[in-house]
Design a protein around this motif. Structure first.
Motif, PDB file in Angstrom:
ATOM      1  N   LYS A  84       0.818  -1.206   0.000  1.00 30.76           N
ATOM      2  CA  LYS A  84       0.000   0.000   0.000  1.00 30.76           C
ATOM      3  C   LYS A  84       0.853   1.258   0.000  1.00 30.76           C
ATOM      4  CE  LYS A  84      -4.088  -2.012   2.046  1.00 30.76           C
ATOM      5  NZ  LYS A  84      -5.180  -1.805   3.006  1.00 30.76           N
ATOM      6  N   ILE A 120       0.218   5.291  -1.785  1.00 35.20           N
ATOM      7  CA  ILE A 120       0.196   6.341  -0.769  1.00 35.20           C
ATOM      8  C   ILE A 120       1.310   7.351  -1.030  1.00 35.20           C
ATOM      9  CG2 ILE A 120       0.579   6.832   1.677  1.00 35.20           C
ATOM     10  CD1 ILE A 120      -0.960   4.179   2.239  1.00 35.20           C
ATOM     11  N   ASN A 130       1.046   8.374  -5.399  1.00 35.93           N
ATOM     12  CA  ASN A 130      -0.211   8.791  -6.041  1.00 35.93           C
ATOM     13  C   ASN A 130      -1.157   9.512  -5.089  1.00 35.93           C
ATOM     14  OD1 ASN A 130       0.696   7.449  -8.319  1.00 35.93           O
ATOM     15  ND2 ASN A 130      -0.388   5.581  -7.797  1.00 35.93           N
ATOM     16  N   LEU A 131      -0.613  10.095  -4.049  1.00 36.49           N
ATOM     17  CA  LEU A 131      -1.437  10.805  -3.066  1.00 36.49           C
ATOM     18  C   LEU A 131      -2.548   9.925  -2.500  1.00 36.49           C
ATOM     19  CD1 LEU A 131      -1.718  14.223  -4.932  1.00 36.49           C
ATOM     20  CD2 LEU A 131      -0.144  13.633  -3.076  1.00 36.49           C
ATOM     21  N   GLY A 132      -2.249   8.636  -2.363  1.00 38.08           N
ATOM     22  CA  GLY A 132      -3.192   7.711  -1.760  1.00 38.08           C
ATOM     23  C   GLY A 132      -4.236   7.144  -2.691  1.00 38.08           C
ATOM     24  N   ILE A 133      -4.073   7.351  -3.985  1.00 34.17           N
ATOM     25  CA  ILE A 133      -5.049   6.875  -4.965  1.00 34.17           C
ATOM     26  C   ILE A 133      -4.574   5.558  -5.574  1.00 34.17           C
ATOM     27  CG2 ILE A 133      -6.297   7.419  -7.102  1.00 34.17           C
ATOM     28  CD1 ILE A 133      -6.968   9.259  -4.725  1.00 34.17           C
ATOM     29  N   GLU A 185     -10.168  -2.972  -3.678  1.00 28.84           N
ATOM     30  CA  GLU A 185     -10.133  -1.552  -3.990  1.00 28.84           C
ATOM     31  C   GLU A 185     -10.221  -1.349  -5.510  1.00 28.84           C
ATOM     32  OE1 GLU A 185      -7.398   0.002  -0.373  1.00 28.84           O
ATOM     33  OE2 GLU A 185      -6.490  -1.370  -1.806  1.00 28.84           O
ATOM     34  N   ARG A 212      -9.660   5.109  -6.670  1.00 22.57           N
ATOM     35  CA  ARG A 212     -10.195   5.322  -5.319  1.00 22.57           C
ATOM     36  C   ARG A 212      -9.052   5.482  -4.327  1.00 22.57           C
ATOM     37  NH1 ARG A 212     -15.767   5.824  -4.790  1.00 22.57           N
ATOM     38  NH2 ARG A 212     -16.771   4.512  -6.308  1.00 22.57           N
ATOM     39  N   ASP A 213      -9.377   5.974  -3.147  1.00 23.67           N
ATOM     40  CA  ASP A 213      -8.389   6.094  -2.079  1.00 23.67           C
ATOM     41  C   ASP A 213      -7.980   4.719  -1.567  1.00 23.67           C
ATOM     42  OD1 ASP A 213      -8.565   8.845  -2.165  1.00 23.67           O
ATOM     43  OD2 ASP A 213      -9.927   8.997  -0.462  1.00 23.67           O
ATOM     44  N   VAL A 214      -6.711   4.589  -1.199  1.00 20.71           N
ATOM     45  CA  VAL A 214      -6.228   3.356  -0.575  1.00 20.71           C
ATOM     46  C   VAL A 214      -6.827   3.268   0.820  1.00 20.71           C
ATOM     47  CG1 VAL A 214      -4.186   2.175   0.310  1.00 20.71           C
ATOM     48  CG2 VAL A 214      -4.069   3.385  -1.853  1.00 20.71           C
ATOM     49  N   ASN A 215      -7.288   2.094   1.174  1.00 16.11           N
ATOM     50  CA  ASN A 215      -7.862   1.871   2.488  1.00 16.11           C
ATOM     51  C   ASN A 215      -6.785   1.305   3.409  1.00 16.11           C
ATOM     52  OD1 ASN A 215      -9.624   1.476   4.601  1.00 16.11           O
ATOM     53  ND2 ASN A 215     -10.399  -0.456   3.812  1.00 16.11           N
TER      54      ASN A 215
END
Length: 75
Positions: free
Chosen positions: A16, A20, A23-26, A39, A43-46
């Protein structure tokens, strides 16, 4: 020091890091190719607190194990 289940869980958590940090968490295609995840691209990483705690537990176990190997007589 860690069993196979721990290694796989730690690997998934560490994977992950790519979206993060890059890609700014995408979530991106590269991440999805490396891990099987629910996911969706774009989308945002969980990342949950229990995953961070598990990663820290794994790192502490590894560092402690290496320390015991290097310094077997240390307190």
């Amino acid at each position: 020091m860690l069993d196979q289940e721990w290694i796989e869980r730690f690997k998934h958590i560490i994977e992950k890091r790519h979206p993060i940090t890059h890609n700014l968490g995408i979530v991106d295609r590269k991440y999805l190719e490396r891990v099987r995840s629910r996911e969706a691209e774009g989308r945002d990483v969980n990342l949950e607190a229990n995953e961070v705690n598990a990663a820290l537990d794994a790192v502490l176990a590894l560092v402690g194990g290496v320390h015991r190997l290097l310094f077997p007589t240390a307190p």
